[in-house]
Enzyme design. Structure first.
Site, mmCIF file in Angstrom:
data_model
loop_
_atom_site.group_PDB
_atom_site.id
_atom_site.type_symbol
_atom_site.label_atom_id
_atom_site.label_comp_id
_atom_site.label_asym_id
_atom_site.label_seq_id
_atom_site.Cartn_x
_atom_site.Cartn_y
_atom_site.Cartn_z
ATOM 1 N N TYR A 43 -3.724 -9.064 -10.550
ATOM 2 C CA TYR A 43 -3.830 -7.757 -9.963
ATOM 3 C C TYR A 43 -3.200 -6.922 -10.876
ATOM 4 O O TYR A 43 -3.483 -5.669 -11.078
ATOM 5 C CB TYR A 43 -3.261 -8.014 -8.469
ATOM 6 C CG TYR A 43 -2.856 -6.538 -7.782
ATOM 7 C CD1 TYR A 43 -4.092 -5.659 -7.361
ATOM 8 C CD2 TYR A 43 -1.635 -5.976 -8.045
ATOM 9 C CE1 TYR A 43 -3.520 -4.479 -7.044
ATOM 10 C CE2 TYR A 43 -1.373 -4.529 -7.709
ATOM 11 C CZ TYR A 43 -2.291 -4.032 -7.032
ATOM 12 O OH TYR A 43 -2.258 -2.838 -6.486
ATOM 13 N N THR A 77 0.857 -10.984 -12.040
ATOM 14 C CA THR A 77 -0.258 -11.600 -11.465
ATOM 15 C C THR A 77 -1.657 -11.120 -12.037
ATOM 16 O O THR A 77 -1.434 -10.014 -12.772
ATOM 17 C CB THR A 77 -0.481 -11.237 -9.994
ATOM 18 O OG1 THR A 77 -0.307 -9.771 -9.582
ATOM 19 C CG2 THR A 77 0.871 -11.862 -9.482
ATOM 20 N N ASP A 99 0.801 -1.211 -0.150
ATOM 21 C CA ASP A 99 -0.040 -0.020 -0.062
ATOM 22 C C ASP A 99 0.992 1.153 -0.093
ATOM 23 O O ASP A 99 1.658 1.521 0.797
ATOM 24 C CB ASP A 99 -0.994 0.054 1.242
ATOM 25 C CG ASP A 99 -2.074 0.961 1.133
ATOM 26 O OD1 ASP A 99 -1.889 2.006 0.671
ATOM 27 O OD2 ASP A 99 -3.041 0.666 1.701
#
Length: 242
Positions: A224, A222, A148
């Site tokens: 994501y 990935t 994050d």
């Protein structure tokens, strides 16, 4: 309470309601793979504890024998695609994945069930609990991939890549071990360079821009990344423990 919130480095713990199959994996497969912290009480990460007196028995964790090619740690494995890929391609390595987002843990368990890998152990909370309880020089590699970014300046103290955590990783990584970082956030790249690449215990392995702009062959993409990073240019940093 305010102090605890200030030092939390991850976001929410749950997302959409889990499907029945996902919940079943949490109920049946996860207990067999879960990493249990030592019985001795460990002070919470909010207290900035960097080491616990009680250590994880890594040989016991991986079935009674230390993995032949060492133990790797992934901080925040997301849906587990990278973690399980590494486990498939490095069967003689033991991998510990830490992820507090339960929906991601459920997806990781599905990947583990599909592939049949047996060299992964999971911790479903803040990775700093595990880091505090690992023995010194017990890791051969560590990954912190797309953490994050906490983009607001007042939240920068929540970024995982900061001196305290890097000091702990330096203590846990063997000499010559590799630390891999990745981000797609433009503000996090200079932060990573300042805090990690210039850390006295790590040597940045890049010799030119191509070394951090291009994905290494053993660093799989990935879903994501395909979904969330469209139009973004992720960077891949490799560092060696001095």
């Amino acid at each position: 309470m305010e102090e605890a919130r200030r030092r939390t480095l991850h976001g929410r713990r749950r997302g959409k309601k889990l499907r029945a199959g996902q919940q079943s994996l949490l109920d049946t497969l996860l207990p067999r793979l879960a990493l249990d912290l030592p019985a001795e009480p460990i002070v919470t990460p909010e207290a900035d504890v960097t080491e616990s007196a009680a250590k994880i028995d890594l040989a016991r964790l991986f079935g009674g024998t230390l993995p032949a090619d060492g133990v790797w740690l992934e901080v925040g494995f997301g849906a587990g695609e990278h973690l399980v890929w590494q486990a498939e391609h490095h069967p003689t390595v033991g991998l510990i994945g830490c992820e507090p987002f339960i929906n991601g843990v459920a997806k990781c368990l599905a990947h583990i069930e599909r592939t049949g890998v047996t060299n992964v152990r999971l911790f479903t909370d803040d990775a700093r609990f595990v880091m505090a309880a690992l023995p010194p020089a017990s890791l051969s590699r560590a990954f912190v991939l797309f953490p994050d970014p906490w983009p607001k300046t007042r939240h920068h103290k929540r970024r995982f890549v900061q001196r305290d955590n890097l000091d702990v990783l330096a203590r846990l990584l063997r000499p010559g071990a590799e630390l891999r970082l990745a981000t797609d956030d433009p503000s996090y790249l200079p932060w990573m360079v300042e805090h990690a690449c210039l850390h006295p215990s790590f040597e940045w392995l890049a010799e030119g821009p191509a070394d951090w702009r291009g994905r290494p062959e053993d660093w799989p993409g990935t879903r994501y990344e395909k979904k969330m990073l469209a139009g973004h240019k992720p960077v891949f940093l490799r560092l060696r423990r001095c």
